[in-house]
Design a protein around this motif. Structure first.
Motif, PDB file in Angstrom:
ATOM      1  N   CYS A 101       0.982  -1.391  -0.045  1.00  0.00           N
ATOM      2  CA  CYS A 101      -0.221   0.128   0.132  1.00  0.00           C
ATOM      3  C   CYS A 101       0.860   1.583   0.152  1.00  0.00           C
ATOM      4  N   GLU A 122      -0.843  -1.851  -6.583  1.00  0.00           N
ATOM      5  CA  GLU A 122      -2.454  -2.797  -6.725  1.00  0.00           C
ATOM      6  C   GLU A 122      -2.257  -4.269  -7.229  1.00  0.00           C
ATOM      7  N   VAL A 164      -1.132  -6.411  -4.256  1.00  0.00           N
ATOM      8  CA  VAL A 164      -1.627  -5.995  -2.693  1.00  0.00           C
ATOM      9  C   VAL A 164      -3.232  -6.670  -3.154  1.00  0.00           C
ATOM     10  N   VAL A 180      -2.928  -0.398   6.875  1.00  0.00           N
ATOM     11  CA  VAL A 180      -3.002  -0.116   5.457  1.00  0.00           C
ATOM     12  C   VAL A 180      -3.825   0.627   4.876  1.00  0.00           C
ATOM     13  N   ALA A 231      -3.211   3.519   2.182  1.00  0.00           N
ATOM     14  CA  ALA A 231      -3.299   3.462   1.262  1.00  0.00           C
ATOM     15  C   ALA A 231      -4.563   5.094   0.844  1.00  0.00           C
ATOM     16  N   GLN A 280      -4.303   6.031  -3.506  1.00  0.00           N
ATOM     17  CA  GLN A 280      -5.419   5.039  -4.316  1.00  0.00           C
ATOM     18  C   GLN A 280      -6.388   4.423  -3.671  1.00  0.00           C
ATOM     19  N   ILE A 293      -6.901   0.840  -4.219  1.00  0.00           N
ATOM     20  CA  ILE A 293      -7.161   0.403  -3.304  1.00  0.00           C
ATOM     21  C   ILE A 293      -7.250   0.483  -2.077  1.00  0.00           C
ATOM     22  N   CYS A 294      -8.327   1.091  -1.516  1.00  0.00           N
ATOM     23  CA  CYS A 294      -9.277   1.893  -0.443  1.00  0.00           C
ATOM     24  C   CYS A 294     -10.077   0.572  -0.790  1.00  0.00           C
TER      25      CYS A 294
END
Length: 479
Positions: free
Chosen positions: A50, A55, A58, A78, A82, A87, A90-91
């Motif tokens: 992260c 990505e 992750v 994390v 993010a 991101q 990613i969140c």
């Protein structure tokens, strides 16, 4: 060997995630690497992925069971990382995997707060839609709105306010978002906060934004605050005033202390009272040698005979502060400074007691409750200061122009006798005095100190008005 650690507690999969090698991450995970072994800072491979905004890594780590709610040594999860690195995808992955949207680090900071710090509107919008607390405070009471204002993220502030972020939540120190926006000179943010900031909440804080604008020389913001209706005579709370050695309390004092003529003029024109502070701002301006600021304050009614209660004198304190600056002393005398009190000596022609050492220059305008009570200093003692006594003749000569019949005490006579060139000054004090001089003093006394600045408006010949004002080009003989 797949889970062996370095001396810093780093596993191969953590190193692969740190170096952004998703193929290595996948290879290790497929061969049994544990995705939840952390290093000495408690950072996991997912945390590093992260941090690097990778990505692919992750996705792989989540697929193989990486924990989304483990925290590092600073308490961040994390999701914090993010959000900090902007991101959104990613969140979303982390939240779908069960990440806690309200997780707090050791400073009480939530992921939405991190997004406000970095000024990322997309992350904020996403987290708010997912139910994040828009007003979630940090341990010090700062809200996401406060943080966005501090860091100057205009679009972020605008977005938070559109989602009804509370502009009246203060930090534990009592500061509102408006306070920090003024402090950091956020000229684009202050106008957005003014309509939504409660003036009663500002008063409760004990600190007006005007105080901050004056202290930091934010003239443009000061003008806006005055136009909005902020009270120019608002005083600091006692608790905040005690943070300053001179116990200052008004915005005007800050501007005078900073030698900011424009700001001082702005405040005075808006109705600031120049006589509210423990130490009169006029004394500060005199002490700093700011002639124009002194003239400005006098024009708006500053007390020319103000006293310093910490160092009481039998004559105006301003005289004590400008004995080595005769033009300043003349300006004060022209505006009604009490020259007569300088010649009121309790000892007269009798012997005077030994001279007490004068206060240190740095202590003159310092509030000190622990100091013993000071005895009242007489003018003849003050002028005997070795740093001033060489000016005794010119000082006395100037003062004598603003008094009638006076008697010089033995100490003042001693000073005048010390230099042969000062003999005419001694004669100047001996009566009789010119009738025109006595008439001038009487007219000025009847006019009153507060109206001396209005002498120009009298329906009198210009030459006579100049005489009454002590303009140097018109002497007694000319009239």
């Amino acid at each position: 060997m797949v889970n062996r650690c370095t001396l810093r507690g780093q596993t191969p999969v953590l190193l692969a995630a740190s170096r952004e090698h998703p193929s290595c991450v996948e290879c290790l995970l497929e061969r049994g690497a544990d995705p939840n072994i952390h290093n000495k800072d408690r950072d996991t491979p997912l945390f590093k992925a992260c941090e690097k905004a990778n990505e692919q890594s992750v996705v792989l780590l989540l697929k193989f069971g990486a924990s989304v709610n483990r925290s590092c040594s600073q308490g961040a999860t994390v999701l914090h990382e993010a959000a900090r690195h902007r991101q959104v995808k990613i969140c979303k992955m982390l939240l779908d995997a069960g990440a806690k949207i309200g997780a707090k680090n050791i400073h009480g900071i939530q992921p939405l707060f991190r997004a406000a710090q970095s000024g990322n509107v997309d992350i904020l919008n996403f987290l708010i839609r997912k139910g994040a607390d828009i007003n979630g405070p940090a341990a010090d009471g700062a809200t996401p709105l406060y943080e966005a204002c501090k860091n100057g993220h205009v679009t972020t502030v605008e977005m938070l306010l559109s989602h009804k972020a509370d502009a009246n939540r203060s930090t534990k120190s009592g500061l509102l978002p408006l306070h920090v926006a003024v402090q950091k000179d956020r000229t684009c943010i202050v106008p957005m906060l003014l309509p939504v900031t409660s003036m009663s909440r500002v008063r409760q804080s004990g600190l007006s934004p005007l105080h901050i604008a004056a202290e930091r020389n934010r003239d443009e913001i000061m003008e806006l605050l005055i136009a909005t209706g902020y009270e120019v005579n608002a005083e600091l709370s006692e608790e905040r005033s005690m943070l300053y050695e001179d116990r200052r309390s008004t915005a005007l004092y800050f501007s005078v202390y900073n030698k900011n003529f424009e700001a001082a003029a702005m405040l005075l024109e808006a109705g600031a009272n120049p006589n509210l502070d423990f130490f009169n701002p006029l004394l500060i301006a005199v002490r700093l040698g700011c002639v124009e600021v002194v003239r400005l304050l006098l024009n708006y009614g500053a007390n020319v005979n103000a006293q310093m209660s910490t160092h009481p004198t039998s004559f105006p304190s301003a005289v004590l502060l400008c004995m080595q600056f005769l033009p300043m002393l003349k300006l004060l005398l022209d505006n009604g400074c009490d020259a007569l009190s300088c010649f009121d000596c309790v000892y007269g022609n009798k012997p005077h007691p030994p001279i007490r050492p004068p206060p240190r220059r740095s202590d003159e305008l310092r509030y000190n409750t622990a100091a013993p009570p000071q005895q009242c200093v007489q003018f003849c003692d003050a002028i005997s200061n070795p740093y001033v006594s060489r000016w005794a003749g010119p000082i006395l000569s100037l003062l004598l122009d603003y008094v009638g019949h006076v008697r010089l005490c033995s100490r003042l006579l001693e000073h005048l006798d010390s230099y042969s060139d000062w003999a005419p000054i001694k004669l100047k004090a001996i009566p009789p005095h010119p009738l025109m001089q006595l008439c001038r003093l009487q007219i000025r006394r009847l006019v009153g100190i507060q109206r001396l600045r209005l002498l120009d408006s009298l329906l009198l010949p210009g030459r006579l008005i100049r005489f009454l004002r002590y303009d140097v080009e018109d002497s007694l003989s000319d009239l």
